[in-house]
Design a protein around this motif. Sequence first.
Motif, PDB file in Angstrom:
ATOM      1  N   PRO A  72       0.805  -1.227   0.000  1.00 52.35           N
ATOM      2  CA  PRO A  72       0.000   0.000   0.000  1.00 52.35           C
ATOM      3  C   PRO A  72       0.839   1.278   0.000  1.00 52.35           C
ATOM      4  O   PRO A  72       0.492   2.248  -0.678  1.00 52.35           O
ATOM      5  CB  PRO A  72      -0.831  -0.125   1.283  1.00 52.35           C
ATOM      6  N   CYS A  73       1.941   1.294   0.745  1.00 53.04           N
ATOM      7  CA  CYS A  73       2.711   2.529   0.907  1.00 53.04           C
ATOM      8  C   CYS A  73       3.415   2.953  -0.381  1.00 53.04           C
ATOM      9  O   CYS A  73       3.265   4.092  -0.831  1.00 53.04           O
ATOM     10  CB  CYS A  73       3.722   2.357   2.040  1.00 53.04           C
ATOM     11  N   SER A  74       4.199   2.076  -0.976  1.00 52.63           N
ATOM     12  CA  SER A  74       4.919   2.453  -2.196  1.00 52.63           C
ATOM     13  C   SER A  74       3.963   2.708  -3.351  1.00 52.63           C
ATOM     14  O   SER A  74       4.198   3.584  -4.191  1.00 52.63           O
ATOM     15  CB  SER A  74       5.933   1.364  -2.573  1.00 52.63           C
ATOM     16  N   THR A  75       2.844   1.978  -3.415  1.00 53.84           N
ATOM     17  CA  THR A  75       1.856   2.210  -4.468  1.00 53.84           C
ATOM     18  C   THR A  75       1.173   3.560  -4.282  1.00 53.84           C
ATOM     19  O   THR A  75       0.934   4.292  -5.252  1.00 53.84           O
ATOM     20  CB  THR A  75       0.809   1.091  -4.480  1.00 53.84           C
ATOM     21  N   CYS A  76       0.860   3.912  -3.044  1.00 52.49           N
ATOM     22  CA  CYS A  76       0.288   5.222  -2.750  1.00 52.49           C
ATOM     23  C   CYS A  76       1.259   6.334  -3.131  1.00 52.49           C
ATOM     24  O   CYS A  76       0.857   7.352  -3.716  1.00 52.49           O
ATOM     25  CB  CYS A  76      -0.062   5.311  -1.263  1.00 52.49           C
ATOM     26  N   TRP A 209      11.934   6.139  -0.919  1.00 50.32           N
ATOM     27  CA  TRP A 209      11.457   4.920  -0.278  1.00 50.32           C
ATOM     28  C   TRP A 209      10.022   5.116   0.199  1.00 50.32           C
ATOM     29  O   TRP A 209       9.671   6.162   0.747  1.00 50.32           O
ATOM     30  CB  TRP A 209      12.346   4.550   0.909  1.00 50.32           C
ATOM     31  N   GLY A 210       9.187   4.112   0.026  1.00 47.04           N
ATOM     32  CA  GLY A 210       7.790   4.186   0.430  1.00 47.04           C
ATOM     33  C   GLY A 210       7.568   3.694   1.839  1.00 47.04           C
ATOM     34  O   GLY A 210       6.753   2.786   2.053  1.00 47.04           O
ATOM     35  N   ASP A 211       8.259   4.274   2.808  1.00 51.60           N
ATOM     36  CA  ASP A 211       8.134   3.864   4.208  1.00 51.60           C
ATOM     37  C   ASP A 211       7.315   4.896   4.972  1.00 51.60           C
ATOM     38  O   ASP A 211       7.654   6.081   4.996  1.00 51.60           O
ATOM     39  CB  ASP A 211       9.510   3.714   4.861  1.00 51.60           C
ATOM     40  N   SER A 212       6.263   4.447   5.621  1.00 50.87           N
ATOM     41  CA  SER A 212       5.401   5.322   6.401  1.00 50.87           C
ATOM     42  C   SER A 212       6.012   5.576   7.779  1.00 50.87           C
ATOM     43  O   SER A 212       7.057   5.018   8.139  1.00 50.87           O
ATOM     44  CB  SER A 212       4.027   4.678   6.561  1.00 50.87           C
ATOM     45  N   THR A 213       5.345   6.430   8.563  1.00 49.16           N
ATOM     46  CA  THR A 213       5.772   6.657   9.945  1.00 49.16           C
ATOM     47  C   THR A 213       5.815   5.341  10.712  1.00 49.16           C
ATOM     48  O   THR A 213       6.762   5.062  11.457  1.00 49.16           O
ATOM     49  CB  THR A 213       4.805   7.622  10.652  1.00 49.16           C
ATOM     50  N   THR A 214       4.785   4.523  10.520  1.00 46.09           N
ATOM     51  CA  THR A 214       4.717   3.242  11.218  1.00 46.09           C
ATOM     52  C   THR A 214       5.891   2.344  10.841  1.00 46.09           C
ATOM     53  O   THR A 214       6.520   1.724  11.706  1.00 46.09           O
ATOM     54  CB  THR A 214       3.390   2.537  10.895  1.00 46.09           C
ATOM     55  N   ARG A 215       6.195   2.285   9.552  1.00 46.05           N
ATOM     56  CA  ARG A 215       7.294   1.428   9.084  1.00 46.05           C
ATOM     57  C   ARG A 215       8.637   1.928   9.612  1.00 46.05           C
ATOM     58  O   ARG A 215       9.501   1.126   9.983  1.00 46.05           O
ATOM     59  CB  ARG A 215       7.300   1.401   7.551  1.00 46.05           C
ATOM     60  N   LEU A 216       8.838   3.236   9.642  1.00 45.94           N
ATOM     61  CA  LEU A 216      10.094   3.784  10.148  1.00 45.94           C
ATOM     62  C   LEU A 216      10.234   3.530  11.647  1.00 45.94           C
ATOM     63  O   LEU A 216      11.341   3.274  12.138  1.00 45.94           O
ATOM     64  CB  LEU A 216      10.172   5.281   9.858  1.00 45.94           C
ATOM     65  N   SER A 256       0.553   4.025   8.564  1.00 40.79           N
ATOM     66  CA  SER A 256       0.224   2.952   7.621  1.00 40.79           C
ATOM     67  C   SER A 256      -1.283   2.805   7.446  1.00 40.79           C
ATOM     68  O   SER A 256      -1.779   2.563   6.347  1.00 40.79           O
ATOM     69  CB  SER A 256       0.830   1.628   8.094  1.00 40.79           C
ATOM     70  N   LYS A 257      -2.035   2.951   8.539  1.00 38.91           N
ATOM     71  CA  LYS A 257      -3.484   2.794   8.431  1.00 38.91           C
ATOM     72  C   LYS A 257      -4.103   3.907   7.596  1.00 38.91           C
ATOM     73  O   LYS A 257      -5.111   3.693   6.908  1.00 38.91           O
ATOM     74  CB  LYS A 257      -4.119   2.740   9.821  1.00 38.91           C
ATOM     75  N   GLU A 258      -3.526   5.108   7.634  1.00 36.96           N
ATOM     76  CA  GLU A 258      -4.026   6.213   6.815  1.00 36.96           C
ATOM     77  C   GLU A 258      -3.772   5.947   5.341  1.00 36.96           C
ATOM     78  O   GLU A 258      -4.626   6.205   4.486  1.00 36.96           O
ATOM     79  CB  GLU A 258      -3.364   7.520   7.258  1.00 36.96           C
TER      80      GLU A 258
END
Length: 363
Positions: A72-76, A209-216, A256-258
């Motif tokens: 979802p993150c990198s596609t977004c 990089w498609g990393d969200s706050t949650t992933r970081l 990530s949920k957003e």
Amino acid sequence: MPGRRTVPVDPDLCRRCQIDPPTINVRTEPLCAACFFKYVSTKIVKRMESFRVRHRDPGRERVLLLPLSLGPCSTCLLHILSQHLQGQAQKTGRTGFRLHVLYVSSPESEGDAAVFEKVRERYPEHLCSTIPLENVLACDGVSELLQRQNPSPISDSEESTSTVCPAQRLASLFSSLPSPTSRTDMKAILQRKLITTFAQQNNCEAILWGDSTTRLAERTLAETAKGRGASLPWIVADGDALHGIPFYYPLRDLLSKEISSFTSMVELPLDDMILREASKPAVSTKNTTIDELMRQYFESVEQEYPSIVANVVKTTGKLCITDLGEVERQSFLCYEWPSTQHFDSTNVDHYSPKPGSKYGRDE
């Protein structure tokens, strides 16, 4: 001096526009779909200020590599930046940068080719490439380093590693690792090496990089648990990285949920281009990797306490990036320190390792 007038807020309407009813709660704000889309895109575009049209050198087109995991993150990120570039072209007739989308395939992801083809069809304006993970063995120094660390990755029935295909050599390497954590860790390291090498070979200026706050946040605690906390400034912060090419994380202000909600709510949903991993509860921690434990933890935390996730990333972002020359100068701490030698911090430049020790050399 008259007091400031306060406009009453209707709790049944979107907190920002006060026109449409809310469709989603973002942190503490109920937002309508339009305001939510603006919220997500603004967070991402704001992180791309360095690549605005006015910062582009005349006659030189900047190319940015976007590694796509089909999550979802990198596609977004790809979707938002595609819209951003279209807006730049409509307003100024030119764009601040060009995207090169890269997907790294692996033996266990053979069915992902059809999904990546959908990405090509939906975003034909971008150059899209796919490379197999085993190509990392052709990167400078990788094969020699792995051979030194694991002298016999192939069974004795094989004549030599030169006669074995790269895919088989990589599979043998993973099977020789002792734990699920080490296998997951090795795969992530090799993927990062392959992506950075590809970026340099294709003259890319930076990697998005498609990393969200949650992933970081997950990576911050996982790397610390693995004993690599010193590397955090280079792998979670925007800017220079140890691999010789800058890293940027445009999704670092979004949970990530957003992002997951955004991919399902856009006018043309992105669900058919996303491979979602079902969250599985751990049956036994023995076979659960450190990364999976961190993922499960932050998935639960971000639901009720999103500020905790954001604070982890913000705190890590305050860590200073040490100059590489300074890192090399301080590497004496990795040497075998002679038991009879008293540590003198004022005389560290004169220390040399013991001849014949693990880290020393006999000249």
